[in-house]
Write a protein that holds these residues in place. Structure first.
Motif, PDB file in Angstrom:
ATOM      1  N   THR A  59       0.984  -0.977  -0.112  1.00 17.06           N
ATOM      2  CA  THR A  59       0.017  -0.013  -0.074  1.00 17.06           C
ATOM      3  C   THR A  59       0.716   1.268  -0.079  1.00 17.06           C
ATOM      4  OG1 THR A  59      -0.158   0.094   2.339  1.00 17.06           O
ATOM      5  CG2 THR A  59      -1.804  -1.092   1.163  1.00 17.06           C
ATOM      6  N   ARG A  60       2.107   1.016   0.053  1.00 15.98           N
ATOM      7  CA  ARG A  60       2.995   2.180   0.348  1.00 15.98           C
ATOM      8  C   ARG A  60       3.347   2.694  -1.461  1.00 15.98           C
ATOM      9  NH1 ARG A  60       7.180   0.282   4.683  1.00 15.98           N
ATOM     10  NH2 ARG A  60       5.647  -0.515   5.856  1.00 15.98           N
ATOM     11  N   GLY A  61       3.114   3.809  -1.657  1.00 17.55           N
ATOM     12  CA  GLY A  61       3.469   4.293  -3.126  1.00 17.55           C
ATOM     13  C   GLY A  61       2.218   4.172  -4.225  1.00 17.55           C
ATOM     14  N   ARG A  62       2.589   4.375  -5.411  1.00 19.94           N
ATOM     15  CA  ARG A  62       1.677   4.432  -6.523  1.00 19.94           C
ATOM     16  C   ARG A  62       2.184   3.808  -7.727  1.00 19.94           C
ATOM     17  NH1 ARG A  62      -0.702  10.076  -8.598  1.00 19.94           N
ATOM     18  NH2 ARG A  62       0.257   9.639 -10.363  1.00 19.94           N
ATOM     19  N   THR A  63       1.239   3.156  -8.346  1.00 23.02           N
ATOM     20  CA  THR A  63       1.552   2.440  -9.963  1.00 23.02           C
ATOM     21  C   THR A  63       0.799   3.323 -10.906  1.00 23.02           C
ATOM     22  OG1 THR A  63       2.305   0.448  -8.728  1.00 23.02           O
ATOM     23  CG2 THR A  63       1.982   0.432 -10.805  1.00 23.02           C
ATOM     24  N   THR A  64       1.608   3.552 -11.617  1.00 18.38           N
ATOM     25  CA  THR A  64       0.916   4.148 -12.911  1.00 18.38           C
ATOM     26  C   THR A  64       1.159   3.311 -14.178  1.00 18.38           C
ATOM     27  OG1 THR A  64       2.715   5.801 -13.374  1.00 18.38           O
ATOM     28  CG2 THR A  64       1.027   6.540 -12.049  1.00 18.38           C
ATOM     29  N   ILE A  65       0.028   3.195 -14.976  1.00 24.00           N
ATOM     30  CA  ILE A  65       0.607   2.214 -16.217  1.00 24.00           C
ATOM     31  C   ILE A  65       0.137   3.148 -17.373  1.00 24.00           C
ATOM     32  CG2 ILE A  65      -0.466   0.518 -17.370  1.00 24.00           C
ATOM     33  CD1 ILE A  65      -1.063  -0.639 -14.885  1.00 24.00           C
ATOM     34  N   ALA A  66       1.098   3.581 -18.448  1.00 28.25           N
ATOM     35  CA  ALA A  66       0.825   4.091 -19.504  1.00 28.25           C
ATOM     36  C   ALA A  66      -0.091   3.643 -20.392  1.00 28.25           C
ATOM     37  CB  ALA A  66       2.394   4.232 -20.017  1.00 28.25           C
ATOM     38  N   ASP A  67      -0.663   4.498 -21.192  1.00 31.86           N
ATOM     39  CA  ASP A  67      -1.576   3.945 -22.326  1.00 31.86           C
ATOM     40  C   ASP A  67      -0.791   3.147 -23.188  1.00 31.86           C
ATOM     41  OD1 ASP A  67      -3.157   6.322 -20.971  1.00 31.86           O
ATOM     42  OD2 ASP A  67      -3.123   7.471 -22.766  1.00 31.86           O
ATOM     43  N   GLY A  68       0.191   3.296 -23.657  1.00 40.90           N
ATOM     44  CA  GLY A  68       1.042   2.340 -24.510  1.00 40.90           C
ATOM     45  C   GLY A  68       0.943   0.968 -24.100  1.00 40.90           C
ATOM     46  N   VAL A  69       1.374   0.747 -22.634  1.00 41.84           N
ATOM     47  CA  VAL A  69       1.372  -0.505 -22.431  1.00 41.84           C
ATOM     48  C   VAL A  69      -0.111  -1.402 -22.067  1.00 41.84           C
ATOM     49  CG1 VAL A  69       1.557  -1.796 -19.863  1.00 41.84           C
ATOM     50  CG2 VAL A  69       2.912   0.273 -20.328  1.00 41.84           C
ATOM     51  N   VAL A  70      -1.228  -0.513 -21.999  1.00 39.65           N
ATOM     52  CA  VAL A  70      -2.480  -1.165 -22.045  1.00 39.65           C
ATOM     53  C   VAL A  70      -2.609  -1.270 -23.533  1.00 39.65           C
ATOM     54  CG1 VAL A  70      -4.963  -0.725 -21.856  1.00 39.65           C
ATOM     55  CG2 VAL A  70      -3.188  -0.131 -20.100  1.00 39.65           C
ATOM     56  N   GLU A  71      -2.369  -0.559 -24.184  1.00 37.45           N
ATOM     57  CA  GLU A  71      -2.478  -0.805 -25.756  1.00 37.45           C
ATOM     58  C   GLU A  71      -1.694  -2.114 -26.461  1.00 37.45           C
ATOM     59  OE1 GLU A  71      -1.203   3.239 -27.622  1.00 37.45           O
ATOM     60  OE2 GLU A  71      -3.219   4.311 -27.035  1.00 37.45           O
ATOM     61  N   GLU A 119      -7.310   4.837 -23.247  1.00 38.54           N
ATOM     62  CA  GLU A 119      -7.278   5.997 -22.166  1.00 38.54           C
ATOM     63  C   GLU A 119      -7.333   5.442 -20.917  1.00 38.54           C
ATOM     64  OE1 GLU A 119     -10.588   8.715 -22.550  1.00 38.54           O
ATOM     65  OE2 GLU A 119     -10.985   8.222 -24.746  1.00 38.54           O
ATOM     66  N   VAL A 120      -6.308   5.847 -20.227  1.00 41.96           N
ATOM     67  CA  VAL A 120      -6.199   4.878 -18.846  1.00 41.96           C
ATOM     68  C   VAL A 120      -6.316   6.118 -17.817  1.00 41.96           C
ATOM     69  CG1 VAL A 120      -4.531   3.661 -17.366  1.00 41.96           C
ATOM     70  CG2 VAL A 120      -4.490   3.592 -20.068  1.00 41.96           C
ATOM     71  N   GLY A 121      -7.189   5.607 -16.830  1.00 40.21           N
ATOM     72  CA  GLY A 121      -7.075   6.331 -15.476  1.00 40.21           C
ATOM     73  C   GLY A 121      -6.566   5.890 -14.449  1.00 40.21           C
ATOM     74  N   GLU A 122      -6.596   6.096 -12.993  1.00 40.25           N
ATOM     75  CA  GLU A 122      -6.084   5.649 -12.103  1.00 40.25           C
ATOM     76  C   GLU A 122      -6.411   4.117 -11.703  1.00 40.25           C
ATOM     77  OE1 GLU A 122      -5.893   7.611  -8.413  1.00 40.25           O
ATOM     78  OE2 GLU A 122      -5.773   9.651  -9.480  1.00 40.25           O
ATOM     79  N   SER A 123      -7.680   3.857 -12.112  1.00 42.47           N
ATOM     80  CA  SER A 123      -8.189   2.499 -11.453  1.00 42.47           C
ATOM     81  C   SER A 123      -8.918   1.738 -12.668  1.00 42.47           C
ATOM     82  CB  SER A 123      -8.838   2.497 -10.320  1.00 42.47           C
ATOM     83  OG  SER A 123     -10.089   3.219 -10.599  1.00 42.47           O
ATOM     84  N   GLN A 124      -9.254   2.490 -13.884  1.00 43.86           N
ATOM     85  CA  GLN A 124     -10.050   2.297 -14.943  1.00 43.86           C
ATOM     86  C   GLN A 124      -9.459   2.570 -16.245  1.00 43.86           C
ATOM     87  OE1 GLN A 124     -13.671   4.086 -14.227  1.00 43.86           O
ATOM     88  NE2 GLN A 124     -14.649   2.537 -13.049  1.00 43.86           N
ATOM     89  N   THR A 125      -9.871   1.801 -17.267  1.00 45.18           N
ATOM     90  CA  THR A 125      -9.375   2.050 -18.767  1.00 45.18           C
ATOM     91  C   THR A 125     -10.421   1.586 -19.732  1.00 45.18           C
ATOM     92  OG1 THR A 125      -7.772   1.424 -20.373  1.00 45.18           O
ATOM     93  CG2 THR A 125      -8.547  -0.210 -19.205  1.00 45.18           C
ATOM     94  N   ALA A 126     -10.545   2.373 -20.876  1.00 46.71           N
ATOM     95  CA  ALA A 126     -11.376   2.397 -21.875  1.00 46.71           C
ATOM     96  C   ALA A 126     -10.611   2.044 -23.269  1.00 46.71           C
ATOM     97  CB  ALA A 126     -12.375   3.498 -21.982  1.00 46.71           C
ATOM     98  N   VAL A 175      -6.263  -7.586 -20.257  1.00 50.59           N
ATOM     99  CA  VAL A 175      -5.821  -6.245 -19.556  1.00 50.59           C
ATOM    100  C   VAL A 175      -6.200  -6.409 -17.967  1.00 50.59           C
ATOM    101  CG1 VAL A 175      -6.447  -3.592 -19.509  1.00 50.59           C
ATOM    102  CG2 VAL A 175      -6.135  -4.939 -21.655  1.00 50.59           C
ATOM    103  N   GLU A 176      -7.046  -7.019 -17.679  1.00 50.36           N
ATOM    104  CA  GLU A 176      -7.470  -6.788 -16.231  1.00 50.36           C
ATOM    105  C   GLU A 176      -6.567  -7.453 -15.503  1.00 50.36           C
ATOM    106  OE1 GLU A 176     -11.740  -7.549 -15.812  1.00 50.36           O
ATOM    107  OE2 GLU A 176     -12.054  -5.364 -16.372  1.00 50.36           O
ATOM    108  N   ARG A 177      -6.175  -8.705 -15.955  1.00 53.56           N
ATOM    109  CA  ARG A 177      -5.386  -9.707 -15.324  1.00 53.56           C
ATOM    110  C   ARG A 177      -3.831  -9.206 -15.113  1.00 53.56           C
ATOM    111  NH1 ARG A 177      -1.553 -13.002 -17.545  1.00 53.56           N
ATOM    112  NH2 ARG A 177      -2.635 -12.865 -19.634  1.00 53.56           N
ATOM    113  N   MET A 178      -3.401  -8.252 -16.119  1.00 55.47           N
ATOM    114  CA  MET A 178      -1.955  -8.186 -16.329  1.00 55.47           C
ATOM    115  C   MET A 178      -1.977  -6.647 -15.681  1.00 55.47           C
ATOM    116  SD  MET A 178      -0.843  -9.212 -20.078  1.00 55.47           S
ATOM    117  CE  MET A 178       0.944  -8.563 -19.749  1.00 55.47           C
ATOM    118  N   THR A 179      -2.921  -5.891 -15.559  1.00 57.24           N
ATOM    119  CA  THR A 179      -2.679  -4.382 -15.080  1.00 57.24           C
ATOM    120  C   THR A 179      -3.529  -4.346 -13.687  1.00 57.24           C
ATOM    121  OG1 THR A 179      -4.517  -3.503 -16.166  1.00 57.24           O
ATOM    122  CG2 THR A 179      -2.557  -3.546 -17.583  1.00 57.24           C
ATOM    123  N   GLY A 180      -4.492  -4.898 -13.673  1.00 63.76           N
ATOM    124  CA  GLY A 180      -5.357  -4.927 -12.371  1.00 63.76           C
ATOM    125  C   GLY A 180      -6.231  -3.403 -12.499  1.00 63.76           C
TER     126      GLY A 180
END
Length: 163
Positions: free
Chosen positions: A37-49, A93-100, A128-133
């Motif tokens: 729970t310490r820190g933040r993970t960000t996932i770039a749009d390109g990763v999800v793409e 389009e990637v947000g903090e916890s969702q993507t479209a 996408v859900e399995r790999m990125t959460g």
């Protein structure tokens, strides 16, 4: 006099643990909760793409990704070393916890387009859900073309011209 079992004992829950020299253990002194729970993970749009592009291509009936124009530019880009793009035809389009996601595909002639679209949607969401959460809120699919059996493949034609 009897001692309470949890009264200032180092091994009791909530009490600071102490080393042999009486100092407080650094692990219990630092931090504010579980390490996850310490820190933040960000996932770039390109990763999800990339994940979505690979998952969509795995579906039977998907001939290729992208429109005719993007495939033409992609064929040129693919000739450049390291230029092969699995994100062609995918926009995320990637947000903090969702993507479209928006996907543009070309299907093989003879397949049921609605079934291919359903299978692509299911495969992309699962990957996408399995790999990125991230929660995938929508996957929009545009079928831009149908690959006929007697049509030359644009990518094959461009590769066979000059080498």
């Amino acid at each position: 006099m009897t001692e309470s079992p949890q009264q200032n004992r180092p091994d009791s829950p909530g009490a600071p643990s102490r080393g042999d020299d009486g100092r407080q253990n650094q692990l219990t002194k630092r931090g504010g909760g579980a390490p996850a729970t310490r820190g933040r993970t960000t996932i770039a749009d390109g990763v999800v793409e990339k994940i979505a592009g690979m998952a969509a291509r795995d579906v039977v009936g998907v001939h290729t990704m992208g429109s005719g124009l993007s495939r033409t530019f992609g064929a040129v880009r693919d000739r450049v070393p390291g230029g092969k793009s699995v994100t062609r035809g995918v926009k995320a389009e990637v947000g903090e916890s969702q993507t479209a996601l928006d996907l543009e595909i070309v299907v093989d002639y003879g397949v049921a387009i609605s079934e291919v679209a359903r299978d692509v949607r299911e495969n992309v969401i699962a990957a996408v859900e399995r790999m990125t959460g991230l929660e995938v809120v929508e996957v929009n699919i545009a079928v831009s073309d149908v690959k006929l059996p007697d049509e030359d493949d644009d990518e094959d034609e461009s590769e066979s011209r000059v080498q």
